[in-house]
Design a protein around this motif. Sequence first.
Motif, PDB file in Angstrom:
ATOM      1  N   TYR A 316     -50.134  23.454   7.572  1.00 53.76           N
ATOM      2  CA  TYR A 316     -51.464  22.867   9.067  1.00 53.76           C
ATOM      3  C   TYR A 316     -52.044  21.975   8.612  1.00 53.76           C
ATOM      4  N   ILE A 317     -53.010  21.709   7.381  1.00 49.20           N
ATOM      5  CA  ILE A 317     -53.351  20.695   6.825  1.00 49.20           C
ATOM      6  C   ILE A 317     -52.787  19.267   7.422  1.00 49.20           C
ATOM      7  N   LEU A 321     -53.401  16.883   9.592  1.00 50.77           N
ATOM      8  CA  LEU A 321     -53.914  15.074   9.527  1.00 50.77           C
ATOM      9  C   LEU A 321     -53.231  14.391  11.005  1.00 50.77           C
ATOM     10  N   ARG A 322     -52.341  14.634  10.868  1.00 50.00           N
ATOM     11  CA  ARG A 322     -51.279  13.916  11.646  1.00 50.00           C
ATOM     12  C   ARG A 322     -50.948  13.592  12.788  1.00 50.00           C
ATOM     13  N   ALA A 323     -52.308  15.137  13.200  1.00 51.29           N
ATOM     14  CA  ALA A 323     -52.666  14.576  15.181  1.00 51.29           C
ATOM     15  C   ALA A 323     -53.841  14.179  14.979  1.00 51.29           C
ATOM     16  N   GLY A 324     -54.420  13.910  13.215  1.00 53.60           N
ATOM     17  CA  GLY A 324     -56.328  13.705  13.686  1.00 53.60           C
ATOM     18  C   GLY A 324     -56.732  14.606  14.882  1.00 53.60           C
ATOM     19  N   CYS A 325     -56.453  16.179  14.087  1.00 50.21           N
ATOM     20  CA  CYS A 325     -57.188  17.311  14.859  1.00 50.21           C
ATOM     21  C   CYS A 325     -57.627  18.807  14.134  1.00 50.21           C
ATOM     22  N   ASN A 326     -58.334  19.344  13.711  1.00 50.56           N
ATOM     23  CA  ASN A 326     -58.374  20.129  13.677  1.00 50.56           C
ATOM     24  C   ASN A 326     -57.902  21.566  14.489  1.00 50.56           C
ATOM     25  N   ARG A 327     -57.062  21.367  15.095  1.00 49.29           N
ATOM     26  CA  ARG A 327     -56.419  22.418  16.187  1.00 49.29           C
ATOM     27  C   ARG A 327     -55.862  23.882  14.500  1.00 49.29           C
ATOM     28  N   LEU A 358     -45.378   5.238   5.299  1.00 51.92           N
ATOM     29  CA  LEU A 358     -45.439   5.963   4.661  1.00 51.92           C
ATOM     30  C   LEU A 358     -46.000   7.110   4.335  1.00 51.92           C
ATOM     31  N   ARG A 359     -47.578   7.621   4.924  1.00 52.87           N
ATOM     32  CA  ARG A 359     -48.388   8.524   5.170  1.00 52.87           C
ATOM     33  C   ARG A 359     -47.545   8.875   6.255  1.00 52.87           C
ATOM     34  N   ASP A 360     -47.495   8.854   7.169  1.00 52.28           N
ATOM     35  CA  ASP A 360     -47.325   9.668   8.573  1.00 52.28           C
ATOM     36  C   ASP A 360     -45.798  10.463   7.966  1.00 52.28           C
TER      37      ASP A 360
END
Length: 379
Positions: A316-317, A321-327, A358-360
């Motif tokens: 979930y984290i 992080l990938r979506a740039g949200c806190n869903r 690489l991070r993605d």
Amino acid sequence: MKNPAFDDLRPYYDEEIAPAMQRIAASEYFPALAGYVFPGRDVEDARQTVSRITTVDGFQLQVMKAVNEEVIRRSIRRFSFEGLDRLDNGKRYLFVSNHRDIMLDATLFQYALYNAGHRTSEITFGSNLMSSQLAIDIGRANKMFKVVRGGSVRDFYANMLHLSEYVRHAICEKRESVWMAQRNGRTKDGVDATDQAMIKMLCLSAPGNALQALAALRIVPVAVSYGWETCDVLKATELYHSRTAKYVKKPDEDLHSILTGILQAKGDVHIAVGELLTEDILASLGDSSDGRFNRRVAAWLDDRIRANYRLSCNNYIAHDLRAGCNRYASHYTPAEKDAFVAHCAKPDATDVADKDVLRDIFLGIYANPVDAAEENRTA
């Protein structure tokens, strides 16, 4: 039931165990192996213990059980399993599992079977991994049988037919269950998908009626979940380099992945055994003579494996992080997020040109199972 036609693939028979144990005990690598498997014990004492083993069951009980217990003690916060009460001790099964770690998916499943009172299964093992006599002895003594990879198109078909015949022989004649990955090689991007070619391969040994061919194998889906993905940095790096060219493994890279998987912290590990793929379920998937039947069987297995995959806070984290949200913030704590962000920085140490890509990729390994779970829920 012995069949010499499969001597090139099969695990060891009991009468082959004693000489294999002598070779293992005499290996130059034995002190290092003994130090992990039997911590605190004198090497010569451990050597004598291994040398006295004379059966497959003895090897699994005295060595592989200890290996799994050390892996759990040293690198797993909590090991759990469910669904094994679905199995009938008097019957044999083909366990089709998602595949995240070269060795641990299968060996931890064997440990779960043992602790639930079931007989362990035979295990598929790629021929590329049986690269030394030591690996061959340990693998074949642990009920592993060889899956031949590579070769020409003609060789590939012949090898698949031979493998299909052996799997059916093991389950229907030897009365041994079999563990098999849902695809060729590990899942590296976090997307667990059953290869239709595997379903087709299973039917080669009983041509004519795909439904009956599959029903006779008593297929059961298995989902293995890791809190921390094994070899995540190595997988992300491989996927990164695979974007621009065919990835060529370095010498001993598979061995490095095996050792990394064993030693790396894995958090919570969970194994879930799903429902049996019965003849009635197979019939509900449509006409077995239809060319799309294999795809529907693969999709049925995918649905069960993904539904039984246990998502961790890291999944979930990574998704947030990938979506740039806190869903999905309710599924993790700030401390858990900080720990994951610190771990996420590790791939930056690798020699790559585009750190953002690489991070993605790295985040995707953890985030993709969340998307799969959402798709399952809305399907």
